[in-house]
Design a protein around this motif. Structure first.
Motif, PDB file in Angstrom:
ATOM      1  N   LEU A  11      36.639  38.236   2.520  1.00 33.43           N
ATOM      2  CA  LEU A  11      36.642  39.398   4.184  1.00 33.43           C
ATOM      3  C   LEU A  11      35.772  38.197   5.699  1.00 33.43           C
ATOM      4  CD1 LEU A  11      35.380  41.696   2.011  1.00 33.43           C
ATOM      5  CD2 LEU A  11      37.702  41.911   2.497  1.00 33.43           C
ATOM      6  N   GLN A  16      36.986  46.108   8.696  1.00 37.37           N
ATOM      7  CA  GLN A  16      36.908  47.191   8.370  1.00 37.37           C
ATOM      8  C   GLN A  16      37.637  48.898   8.805  1.00 37.37           C
ATOM      9  OE1 GLN A  16      33.482  48.845   5.926  1.00 37.37           O
ATOM     10  NE2 GLN A  16      34.770  50.109   4.601  1.00 37.37           N
ATOM     11  N   ASN A  18      38.326  52.627   8.707  1.00 42.27           N
ATOM     12  CA  ASN A  18      38.474  54.095   8.454  1.00 42.27           C
ATOM     13  C   ASN A  18      39.715  54.745   8.073  1.00 42.27           C
ATOM     14  OD1 ASN A  18      37.226  56.737   7.885  1.00 42.27           O
ATOM     15  ND2 ASN A  18      36.276  56.843   9.938  1.00 42.27           N
ATOM     16  N   ASP A  32      35.565  53.842  -1.785  1.00 44.77           N
ATOM     17  CA  ASP A  32      37.052  52.559  -1.320  1.00 44.77           C
ATOM     18  C   ASP A  32      36.533  52.365  -0.217  1.00 44.77           C
ATOM     19  OD1 ASP A  32      37.092  53.663  -3.790  1.00 44.77           O
ATOM     20  OD2 ASP A  32      38.698  54.378  -3.960  1.00 44.77           O
ATOM     21  N   GLU A  33      37.359  50.750   0.046  1.00 45.44           N
ATOM     22  CA  GLU A  33      37.014  49.864   1.912  1.00 45.44           C
ATOM     23  C   GLU A  33      38.200  49.708   1.820  1.00 45.44           C
ATOM     24  OE1 GLU A  33      34.218  47.549   1.613  1.00 45.44           O
ATOM     25  OE2 GLU A  33      32.265  49.064   0.353  1.00 45.44           O
ATOM     26  N   LEU A  34      38.884  49.401   3.141  1.00 48.17           N
ATOM     27  CA  LEU A  34      40.192  49.038   3.556  1.00 48.17           C
ATOM     28  C   LEU A  34      39.844  48.138   4.047  1.00 48.17           C
ATOM     29  CD1 LEU A  34      43.428  49.157   3.670  1.00 48.17           C
ATOM     30  CD2 LEU A  34      43.110  50.803   5.802  1.00 48.17           C
ATOM     31  N   HIS A  35      40.053  46.830   4.136  1.00 46.93           N
ATOM     32  CA  HIS A  35      39.967  45.733   5.467  1.00 46.93           C
ATOM     33  C   HIS A  35      40.740  45.252   5.863  1.00 46.93           C
ATOM     34  CE1 HIS A  35      35.377  46.179   5.055  1.00 46.93           C
ATOM     35  NE2 HIS A  35      36.107  46.363   3.221  1.00 46.93           N
ATOM     36  N   TRP A  44      43.360  44.640   2.348  1.00 50.11           N
ATOM     37  CA  TRP A  44      42.201  44.278   1.189  1.00 50.11           C
ATOM     38  C   TRP A  44      41.900  45.775   1.121  1.00 50.11           C
ATOM     39  CZ3 TRP A  44      41.545  40.084  -1.538  1.00 50.11           C
ATOM     40  CH2 TRP A  44      41.672  38.792  -0.677  1.00 50.11           C
ATOM     41  N   ASP A  88      34.182  56.797  14.091  1.00 56.48           N
ATOM     42  CA  ASP A  88      33.492  55.407  14.503  1.00 56.48           C
ATOM     43  C   ASP A  88      33.127  55.173  15.414  1.00 56.48           C
ATOM     44  OD1 ASP A  88      34.484  54.251  12.405  1.00 56.48           O
ATOM     45  OD2 ASP A  88      36.614  53.412  13.358  1.00 56.48           O
TER      46      ASP A  88
END
Length: 91
Positions: A11, A16, A18, A32-35, A44, A88
């Motif tokens: 990464l 990242q 939102n 859970d995360e979105l990158h 990712w 954000d």
């Protein structure tokens, strides 16, 4: 396409994004995360899998999935950024 599941995600060039995931007051697991790595054209998604918590090391509690950042996915990421940009911003 389900995407590739690498052993460890890289990464280093990803930011990242939102996507509106809201943690419940009763949630005891990580979000859970979105990158997105726009330069490498990779997205990712890191998803928590509670069934794995006893089977893998603590640092692998989020299962990474790598997919190519297609034009369609890039458009969706742009829409997510526009939708959640105010979330954000500092209060």
């Amino acid at each position: 396409m389900c995407g590739e599941i690498p052993e460890m995600p890289d990464l280093s060039g990803a930011i990242q994004v939102n996507f509106g995931a809201q943690r419940s007051l009763y949630q005891h697991w990580p979000d859970d995360e979105l990158h997105v790595d726009e330069q490498a054209r990779i997205a990712w998604f890191l998803r928590y899998n509670g069934a794995w918590r006893r089977l893998v090391a603590e640092q692998l509690r989020l299962v990474p999935r790598r997919v190519p950042l297609t034009e369609e996915r890039a458009q969706l990421v742009a829409e997510l950024r526009a939708e959640y940009a105010s979330d954000d911003a500092p209060a």
